[in-house]
Scaffold this active site. Structure first.
Site, short mmCIF file in Angstrom:
data_model
loop_
_atom_site.label_atom_id
_atom_site.label_comp_id
_atom_site.label_asym_id
_atom_site.label_seq_id
_atom_site.Cartn_x
_atom_site.Cartn_y
_atom_site.Cartn_z
N HIS A 41 -0.99 -31.32 6.51
CA HIS A 41 -2.39 -31.70 6.73
C HIS A 41 -2.76 -32.94 5.90
O HIS A 41 -3.50 -33.79 6.35
CB HIS A 41 -3.34 -30.57 6.32
CG HIS A 41 -3.20 -29.32 7.14
ND1 HIS A 41 -2.66 -28.16 6.64
CD2 HIS A 41 -3.53 -29.06 8.42
CE1 HIS A 41 -2.67 -27.23 7.58
NE2 HIS A 41 -3.18 -27.74 8.67
N GLN A 65 -9.06 -19.01 19.90
CA GLN A 65 -7.67 -19.39 20.18
C GLN A 65 -6.67 -18.32 19.69
O GLN A 65 -5.47 -18.53 19.76
CB GLN A 65 -7.35 -20.76 19.61
CG GLN A 65 -7.30 -20.87 18.09
CD GLN A 65 -7.15 -22.31 17.63
OE1 GLN A 65 -8.10 -23.08 17.63
NE2 GLN A 65 -5.94 -22.70 17.23
N LYS A 153 3.76 -31.42 15.30
CA LYS A 153 4.42 -30.11 15.34
C LYS A 153 3.86 -29.26 16.47
O LYS A 153 4.60 -28.59 17.17
CB LYS A 153 4.28 -29.36 14.01
CG LYS A 153 5.10 -28.07 14.01
CD LYS A 153 5.12 -27.41 12.67
CE LYS A 153 3.86 -26.65 12.40
NZ LYS A 153 3.66 -25.48 13.31
O1 PAF Z 1 -3.98 -27.18 15.02
C1 PAF Z 1 -4.93 -26.51 14.56
O2 PAF Z 1 -5.05 -26.30 13.35
C2 PAF Z 1 -5.96 -25.95 15.52
O3 PAF Z 1 -5.39 -25.54 16.72
C3 PAF Z 1 -7.13 -26.92 15.78
C4 PAF Z 1 -6.68 -28.18 16.47
C5 PAF Z 1 -7.81 -27.27 14.47
C6 PAF Z 1 -8.17 -26.24 16.68
O4 PAF Z 1 -8.67 -25.08 16.11
#
Ligand code: PAF
Length: 284
Positions: A41, A65, A153
């Site tokens: 990140h 999700q 990734k």
């Molecule tokens: O890759 C992620 O961390 C998540 O899928 C995202 C893009 C922040 C969406 O919640």
């Protein structure tokens, strides 16, 4: 000139702040995350910092999700720790909305990127990419970025978000950043934190498979069958690993390939213990 650091908690507050910044002529980059930040990140944040005046980190563990059997409740949450880490990369603002602010009662609108969301991770995680596309669209509407930065990734996620951004005329540049790996080849992931020590060793089988397939590719191999077999071998030899899929697909359309004649992605998803990991390599 730097602006005072702030955490915004609602779409309206975030949008008002971004509208002001745009009015002042600032170029905004957003890095959407679910927190549990690691070096991968931070690489995204540095890429954003290099390309924009204002860097907004978003942290939101997006319930839509996650499937019913997935790890939403135990997903690591440490906002203060994440912000401290992110500040070392010079973020300007953080957008950390609550679930209620993001999904008011009665919310029922979802974005589907119809074809790209079907295969690979979409096949084993039904509804996952509709949740991702929808939340990212909402994050875009709140943060009003010129640029959005994502990791390669999550290759399928990146392909889907590029297509959504194009199809829905967001006018945002999507920047993909290469995978960051540990010294033993394992791709950095927030989910690596779930691995027990022996599973962490076993996780090497994913990148080892990709490296073996890439070596064959470099030696001239072009059939999907042989490249996939090379990638599967280390996982099949690993008692703690269980393959979800190993597939060779067109790098843009994610359609299956039998022969590699155009840029392709070799993608793996595998359970190591109970933790589902993904990794990929672009072969072109
Ligand atoms: O890759 C992620 O961390 C998540 O899928 C995202 C893009 C922040 C969406 O919640």
């Amino acid at each position: 000139m730097t602006i005072p650091f702030e955490i915004l908690r609602t779409p309206a507050a975030m949008r008002a702040r971004s509208e002001d910044l745009r009015r002042d002529g600032k170029k905004i980059a957003v890095v959407p995350t679910m927190g549990a930040l690691h070096e991968g990140h931070l690489t995204l944040l540095r890429a954003a910092r290099a390309q924009a005046d204002i860097v907004i980190l978003t942290i939101f563990v997006n319930p839509t999700q996650f499937g019913p059997q997935e790890d939403l409740a135990k997903y690591p949450r440490d906002e203060a720790g994440d912000l401290a880490l992110a500040k070392t990369c010079g973020i300007d603002l953080a957008y950390c909305p609550t679930v209620d602010a993001m999904y008011p009662a009665g919310a029922q609108t979802f974005i589907e990127v119809r074809e790209l969301q079907q295969p690979m991770c979409g096949a084993s995680r039904p509804g996952h990419f509709a949740g991702v596309a929808t939340v990212v669209a909402k994050l875009f509407h709140a943060t009003l970025p010129h640029i959005a930065v994502f990791g390669e990734k999550d290759f399928q996620q990146l392909a889907i978000l590029r297509r959504m951004t194009r199809d829905l005329d967001f006018g945002i540049e999507i920047v993909g950043v290469p995978i960051v790996r540990e010294s033993d080849g394992v791709a950095l992931s927030s989910r690596n934190a779930y691995l027990k020590p022996d599973e962490r060793v076993a996780a090497r089988a994913l990148s080892a498979g990709l490296a073996a397939a890439e070596a064959k590719f470099k030696a001239g191999e072009r059939t999907a069958e042989a490249l996939i077999a090379a990638a599967r071998a280390p996982l099949e030899a690993e008692a703690l690993a269980r393959i979800d899929y190993v597939e060779l697909r067109d790098a843009t359309e994610l359609t299956p390939l039998t022969t590699l004649a155009r840029p392709a992605v070799l993608a793996i998803a595998a359970f190591v213990g109970t933790t589902r990991l993904i990794d990929n390599r672009v072969l072109s």
